[in-house]
Write a protein that holds these residues in place. Structure first.
Motif, PDB file in Angstrom:
ATOM      1  N   ALA A   1       0.830  -1.208   0.000  1.00 31.10           N
ATOM      2  CA  ALA A   1       0.000   0.000   0.000  1.00 31.10           C
ATOM      3  C   ALA A   1       0.868   1.262   0.000  1.00 31.10           C
ATOM      4  N   PRO A   2       0.414   2.320  -0.659  1.00 30.54           N
ATOM      5  CA  PRO A   2      -0.899   2.470  -1.305  1.00 30.54           C
ATOM      6  C   PRO A   2      -0.957   1.983  -2.748  1.00 30.54           C
TER       7      PRO A   2
ATOM      8  N   ARG B   1      -6.587   5.111  -2.431  1.00 29.98           N
ATOM      9  CA  ARG B   1      -5.221   5.582  -2.182  1.00 29.98           C
ATOM     10  C   ARG B   1      -5.200   6.899  -1.429  1.00 29.98           C
TER      11      ARG B   1
ATOM     12  N   TRP C   1      -6.010   6.384   2.150  1.00 33.13           N
ATOM     13  CA  TRP C   1      -4.889   5.775   2.872  1.00 33.13           C
ATOM     14  C   TRP C   1      -3.848   6.837   3.222  1.00 33.13           C
ATOM     15  N   ARG C   2      -3.544   7.713   2.270  1.00 33.63           N
ATOM     16  CA  ARG C   2      -2.541   8.760   2.513  1.00 33.63           C
ATOM     17  C   ARG C   2      -3.012   9.765   3.558  1.00 33.63           C
TER      18      ARG C   2
END
Length: 415
Positions: free
Chosen positions: A367-368, A376, A379-380
């Motif tokens: 990931a990501p 994505r 996630w960031r």
């Protein structure tokens, strides 16, 4: 409809007025029907893996059939039919790959972020993950359905930490419908609602789900050859099924009572004595399913009317009354599928769980980059390891059976 107020029709993120030829609940129904999350249910397990047989149901066809049952039952009681249909279409929208088996595997995977529950995931999809609307501050509000529609989807309107003590519990605890990180929207939905009580529309959805699940999964099991009528005619086999039903669905019932109910149900004249795939026996099987659905829905409608009278019933003005007899009959039909399909396929189910857990490790390791584009950014932007892990769980839960297998194969080959 006049029994629903502006409070019921409110949306979490206010929207400008739109065309007047559709009600708020008609608009809700359309949003769910056009959602990607609903379409993905076409490739998620119901009884058998999608693609193994053109006749057998998927999670999507089950949801459509549940919606048809719920729409008619709700309408007969005075509920807005579009509202009930929206709830029925949405009730399984949070299911991950491989059905309830995948759900149990993802619950293990999701321990670092608080666990996984299909019902809580449904609320999360409808209010956050399915991109349709955004609040003024930039936060996604998902499909931005009305308060009444979201309330009707909430079969378990409580958080994991606030589960009622009298619920049946599995290895990871009882069912719940709200993740901690979604508590704010859930509080908005449940504003003014009696604690832990389901609105009538949610109760109609829940019973319609049970009815469609019990009857249609039995039909699929018969057509697939997992069950035959001759075995069900054997009292010894019925006793074994009754034990399974009692353990899984009605632990308060006496085994002798279940056996008696089962024998009397199968003595009804609409039960076929065989199924061999010919048009005549297929028609007899279809007559069985439609008769059972009518039996279960009419019993609930009549019992509810007997208590509340002939007026229109909506929201918290009434509870759905389902006679004990029909609840036991429904539990026995679910027990047939559980006994002959789920329990007998332990090896397949074990491989599915292993795939889900391996997939989580592979996605997390890369990931990501291993996440689809919509996940994505989340996630960031996630604040901490638990929040990032929730994004990984959201990604895996969104996959179909086939795409989960394909992604697992691709990532494993690249590892």
């Amino acid at each position: 409809m006049s029994d629903y107020t502006d409070f019921d029709r409110a949306r979490w993120a206010p929207e400008p007025p739109k065309r007047r030829d559709r009600t708020a609940f008609e608009r809700d129904r359309a949003r769910v029907l056009h959602s990607a999350a609903l379409r993905r249910l076409a490739a998620k397990t119901q009884v058998a893996a999608p693609g193994t047989d053109d006749f057998l149901r998927t999670r999507l066809t089950h949801s459509l059939e549940c919606a048809q049952v719920g729409r008619e039952l709700g309408k007969s009681l005075g509920c807005d039919p579009d509202l009930v249909e929206t709830a029925c279409l949405s009730h399984d929208i949070g299911h991950p790959p491989f059905g309830h088996n995948g759900e149990s595997a993802l619950d293990v995977v999701a321990r670092p972020c608080g666990g996984f529950e299909g019902n809580a995931q449904s609320l999360r999809i409808l209010t956050r993950l399915e991109p349709k609307s955004f609040a003024p501050g930039g936060r996604s509000v998902g499909l931005n359905l009305t308060r009444a529609s979201l309330d009707a989807v909430m079969k378990y309107p409580w958080r994991k930490a606030a589960q009622p003590v009298d619920l049946p519990r599995g290895g990871s605890g009882g069912p719940y419908g709200i993740y901690e990180e979604d508590a704010d929207v859930a509080a908005w939905v449940r504003q003014g609602a009696p604690e832990r009580r389901l609105c009538l529309e949610a109760q109609v959805m829940d019973w319609s789900d049970d009815v469609a699940y019990s009857v249609h999964d039995l039909e699929d099991a018969l057509v697939a050859g997992h069950v035959d009528f001759a075995r069900l005619a054997d009292p010894t086999e019925r006793r074994a099924v009754a034990r399974t039903a009692r353990r899984l669905y009605c632990p308060d019932a006496d085994l002798a009572e279940l056996e008696e109910v089962f024998a009397e149900l199968m003595a009804e004249p609409y039960w076929p004595d065989r199924y061999d795939g010919t048009p005549r026996t297929l028609a007899a099987l279809k007559n069985l399913t439609s008769t059972l659905i009518g039996r279960f829905c009419l019993a609930a409608e009549q019992a509810t009317r007997a208590r509340y009278g002939p007026g229109r019933l909506t929201r918290y003005a009434a509870d759905l009354i389902v006679p004990r007899r029909q609840r036991l009959e429904c539990a026995l039909l679910k027990g047939v599928t559980a006994h002959y399909v789920w329990i007998s396929h332990r090896a397949v189910r074990a491989r599915q769980r292993e795939l889900i857990m391996e997939l989580a490790e592979l996605v997390a390791a890369g990931a990501p980059a291993t996440l689809e584009v919509p996940f994505r950014a989340a996630w960031r932007e996630a604040a901490g390891d638990a929040a990032r892990w929730r994004v990984i769980v959201d990604q895996i839960a969104s996959l179909t059976d086939t795409s989960a297998i394909a992604l697992h194969h691709r990532l494993r080959a690249a590892a």
